[in-house]
Scaffold this motif. Structure first.
Motif, PDB file in Angstrom:
ATOM      1  N   PHE A 124       8.184   5.561  -5.409  1.00  0.00           N
ATOM      2  CA  PHE A 124       8.641   6.117  -4.129  1.00  0.00           C
ATOM      3  C   PHE A 124       7.766   5.620  -2.978  1.00  0.00           C
ATOM      4  CE2 PHE A 124      10.157   8.839  -7.477  1.00  0.00           C
ATOM      5  CZ  PHE A 124      11.502   8.871  -7.177  1.00  0.00           C
ATOM      6  N   THR A 125       6.592   5.098  -3.290  1.00  0.00           N
ATOM      7  CA  THR A 125       5.746   4.468  -2.277  1.00  0.00           C
ATOM      8  C   THR A 125       6.045   2.978  -2.190  1.00  0.00           C
ATOM      9  OG1 THR A 125       4.044   6.079  -2.832  1.00  0.00           O
ATOM     10  CG2 THR A 125       3.364   4.196  -1.512  1.00  0.00           C
ATOM     11  N   LEU A 159      12.879   1.598  -6.268  1.00  0.00           N
ATOM     12  CA  LEU A 159      13.685   2.674  -6.848  1.00  0.00           C
ATOM     13  C   LEU A 159      14.642   2.117  -7.904  1.00  0.00           C
ATOM     14  CD1 LEU A 159      14.621   4.750  -3.678  1.00  0.00           C
ATOM     15  CD2 LEU A 159      12.590   4.891  -5.112  1.00  0.00           C
ATOM     16  N   SER A 193       8.286  21.162 -10.320  1.00  0.00           N
ATOM     17  CA  SER A 193       7.670  21.247  -8.982  1.00  0.00           C
ATOM     18  C   SER A 193       6.704  22.420  -8.905  1.00  0.00           C
ATOM     19  CB  SER A 193       8.739  21.422  -7.901  1.00  0.00           C
ATOM     20  OG  SER A 193       9.628  20.344  -7.888  1.00  0.00           O
ATOM     21  N   VAL A 194       7.082  23.548  -9.533  1.00  0.00           N
ATOM     22  CA  VAL A 194       6.243  24.743  -9.507  1.00  0.00           C
ATOM     23  C   VAL A 194       4.917  24.461 -10.198  1.00  0.00           C
ATOM     24  CG1 VAL A 194       6.077  27.147 -10.261  1.00  0.00           C
ATOM     25  CG2 VAL A 194       8.269  26.240  -9.480  1.00  0.00           C
ATOM     26  N   ARG A 206       2.676  16.825  -4.905  1.00  0.00           N
ATOM     27  CA  ARG A 206       3.997  16.965  -4.304  1.00  0.00           C
ATOM     28  C   ARG A 206       4.932  15.952  -4.952  1.00  0.00           C
ATOM     29  NH1 ARG A 206       5.661  16.467   1.630  1.00  0.00           N
ATOM     30  NH2 ARG A 206       6.972  18.313   1.807  1.00  0.00           N
ATOM     31  N   LEU A 207       6.125  16.375  -5.317  1.00  0.00           N
ATOM     32  CA  LEU A 207       7.063  15.496  -6.005  1.00  0.00           C
ATOM     33  C   LEU A 207       8.360  15.387  -5.207  1.00  0.00           C
ATOM     34  CD1 LEU A 207       6.597  16.875  -9.636  1.00  0.00           C
ATOM     35  CD2 LEU A 207       5.688  14.757  -8.714  1.00  0.00           C
ATOM     36  N   PRO A 208       9.116  14.309  -5.447  1.00  0.00           N
ATOM     37  CA  PRO A 208      10.378  14.142  -4.715  1.00  0.00           C
ATOM     38  C   PRO A 208      11.536  14.890  -5.380  1.00  0.00           C
ATOM     39  CG  PRO A 208       9.962  12.201  -6.028  1.00  0.00           C
ATOM     40  CD  PRO A 208       8.805  13.128  -6.275  1.00  0.00           C
ATOM     41  N   LEU A 209      11.255  15.996  -6.060  1.00  0.00           N
ATOM     42  CA  LEU A 209      12.289  16.686  -6.836  1.00  0.00           C
ATOM     43  C   LEU A 209      12.879  17.861  -6.073  1.00  0.00           C
ATOM     44  CD1 LEU A 209      10.438  16.954 -10.263  1.00  0.00           C
ATOM     45  CD2 LEU A 209      12.097  15.226  -9.557  1.00  0.00           C
ATOM     46  N   GLN A 210      14.152  18.141  -6.333  1.00  0.00           N
ATOM     47  CA  GLN A 210      14.801  19.352  -5.840  1.00  0.00           C
ATOM     48  C   GLN A 210      15.500  20.017  -7.029  1.00  0.00           C
ATOM     49  OE1 GLN A 210      15.055  19.939  -1.759  1.00  0.00           O
ATOM     50  NE2 GLN A 210      13.155  19.423  -2.800  1.00  0.00           N
ATOM     51  N   PRO A 254      15.596  11.597  -6.135  1.00  0.00           N
ATOM     52  CA  PRO A 254      16.390  10.876  -5.129  1.00  0.00           C
ATOM     53  C   PRO A 254      17.151   9.666  -5.672  1.00  0.00           C
ATOM     54  CG  PRO A 254      14.214  11.375  -4.256  1.00  0.00           C
ATOM     55  CD  PRO A 254      14.199  11.778  -5.694  1.00  0.00           C
ATOM     56  N   LEU A 311       5.610   7.398 -10.715  1.00  0.00           N
ATOM     57  CA  LEU A 311       5.731   8.161  -9.464  1.00  0.00           C
ATOM     58  C   LEU A 311       5.551   7.256  -8.250  1.00  0.00           C
ATOM     59  CD1 LEU A 311       6.043  10.965  -8.197  1.00  0.00           C
ATOM     60  CD2 LEU A 311       3.604  11.342  -8.571  1.00  0.00           C
TER      61      LEU A 311
END
Lengths: 95, 416
Positions: free
Chosen positions: B400-401, B405, B242-243, B251-255, B344, B397
């Motif tokens: 997610f749109t 999934l 993400s960094v 922007r990514l859906p990562l945590q 996710p 990627l």
């Protein structure tokens, strides 16, 4: 283990709380008007900063109320907690 | 590359092991490359190796901000399996497992790859249904899978407690016999050594600080060791993806979360396989050194510090003793953490990005090690040709749109 200050109950241990991810992600004002890409942004895309993060917690083993926290994702230091609906405290490092 | 053989081992034993050469050159960055891989973990090094071997790209570099094998590649619990539920994941992980089966010879190094079998235990009706469904799905995809009764579980792994009075009794389990473990840091070293032999520059202590772009196309990287020009960049940076992506305004859906593991004091062989349990949540294997390797869960909050909370370990130990009462007086020696990028749908993202020439391979979350060869293989194809390999096309990627999934929370086996 973090020590987290619930805005209603005061400082408690982390195991009393559950995490809720990024704060201030508002539900779309006009959901029917959103494109697929805007839905993806709302549902899946999240900030993931290495640094100060505004995030949600819930005091699930206490008052069971949600609140927000300003926490650093490397040092884990919590600079402030505040109630939902309140703006984040203005301070250096917060985007 | 200095080949390992019986002859070379004997020759070096006679000369007192003074003549072994370093596995790879300590390369300094050049001004430009045909492609640059950011992240020198197993996945990044495998990508570089297959870029050179399968696609003939030799003027390429791997940038690593720390040292080779110091990130998640050296911090995981070394479990390898391919028993994922959906067709897309089954094909991707099974491709990786097939590569593992020939990797010692391919890289000319002993990865200590051991197909000792992985058990996934069921403790309730939901677990049983999910497990049986997954076994049948695996069989349809040509992946070996079996459903075991509690007695068969006990026969395969004698130290498990299957008594009916246990708080979470073992009601059965899935078994993949071809699954197992490998020595994790040798995987990074082996790929680094083989990639270096094909001319790949492996550059350590080189952190990327900016991504240069022109007209929506990548042109180079700013790093702590100078600017490097390149038309192709592959980001394979696990928890720090993400960094890096934010440097290109993606922007990514990562945590990012800390994931911990721990090892016990070494003991004689008592545990012949790998055991995972979703419901009481622990996973256990025994290394060739004799240490019991125990995996923990992730900390709930986002973090970039490579350490987790002690109460997570405490929870893990409770689960361990619940399943293996025989281990109640075992001493634990070390704990550590790595930063995992959780997606996710618990599936990876191996994809093009809105920036031309910039590709990402991330979102492996808690289970990337097993996929190392397959991930490198398909990502090398993506970087080299600019289009995804058929195996990683579903992992783009844009799912997610589109909403397509690939939900693998059941097979991921680590709670997040």
């Amino acid at each position: 283990m973090l020590k987290i200050t619930c805005p209603w109950c005061g400082a408690r241990e982390e195991i009393e709380f559950s995490y809720g991810g990024q704060a201030h992600v508002a539900y779309p004002a006009d959901p029917a008007a959103l494109s697929d890409d805007e839905w993806a942004q709302y549902v899946f895309m999240r900030d993931n900063p290495k640094g100060v993060f505004l995030e949600r917690w819930v005091h699930s083993q206490g008052c069971r109320r949600w609140f927000n926290a300003v926490r650093h994702t490397v040092t884990h230091q919590i600079d402030a907690t505040y109630k939902p609906g309140e703006p984040p405290p203005a301070q250096a490092g917060v985007k | 590359m200095q080949n390992f053989s019986l002859l070379s081992l004997l020759r070096n034993a006679v000369s007192g092991h003074r003549d072994w050469k370093p596995f790879w050159r300590d390369a300094a960055p050049r001004q430009s490359y045909d492609a640059v891989i950011v992240g020198g973990g197993g996945h990044g090094l495998a990508t570089a190796y297959y870029l050179a071997k399968n696609h003939g790209l030799r003027n390429i570099a791997v940038l690593e901000k720390g040292w080779i094998g110091g990130g998640n590649t050296g911090r995981n619990t070394t479990i390898i399996r391919s028993n994922y539920l959906w067709n897309e994941s089954g094909a991707l992980y099974e491709h990786a497992l097939k590569l593992w089966e020939g990797l010692n010879e391919d890289l000319n190094i002993n990865l200590m790859f051991s197909q000792r079998g992985v058990l996934n235990l069921a403790h309730n009706l939901g677990d049983i249904r999910e497990g049986v469904r997954r076994v049948e799905a695996n069989k349809l995809n040509g992946i070996d899978a079996e459903w075991l009764t509690p007695e068969e579980v006990k026969e395969f792994c004698p130290i498990i407690d299957i008594s009916k009075t246990a708080r979470y009794p073992v009601l059965g389990g899935t078994l993949q016999r071809r699954a197992g473990t490998a020595r994790h840091d040798t995987v990074a070293w082996g790929y680094a050594r083989a990639a270096d032999a094909l001319g790949v520059d492996i550059i350590q202590n080189c952190e990327v600080t900016g991504i240069l772009r022109e007209d929506g196309r990548v042109t180079g990287l700013r790093t702590t060791r100078g600017t490097i020009m390149t038309p192709k960049v592959g980001i394979v940076a696990a928890g720090h993806t993400s960094v890096l992506a934010s440097m290109a305004d993606i922007r990514l859906p990562l945590q990012s979360h800390p994931l911990q593991a721990l090892v016990s004091e070494p003991v004689k062989p008592i545990h012949p396989c790998v055991v995972m349990s979703n419901a009481v949540h622990v996973y256990l294997s025994q290394s060739d050194k004799g240490e019991l390797v125990v995996g923990a869960g992730i900390d709930a909050y986002n973090s970039y510090s490579q350490r987790g909370s002690f109460h997570i370990i405490e929870h893990q130990m409770a689960a361990l003793i619940e399943l293996f009462p025989v281990l109640s007086r075992m001493r634990m020696l070390r704990t550590w953490g790595g930063i995992v990028d959780v997606c996710p749908d618990a599936s990876p993202i191996i994809s093009k990005t809105p920036v031309r020439g910039l590709y990402i391979n991330c979102g492996w979350g808690t289970g990337g090690f097993k996929a190392t060869p397959g991930s490198g293989w398909v990502f090398a194809h993506t970087v080299a040709t600019g289009e995804p390999h058929p195996l990683n096309a579903p992992f783009a990627l844009d799912r997610f749109t589109s909403g397509a999934l690939i939900d693998e929370h059941g097979a991921a086996a680590v709670a997040h």
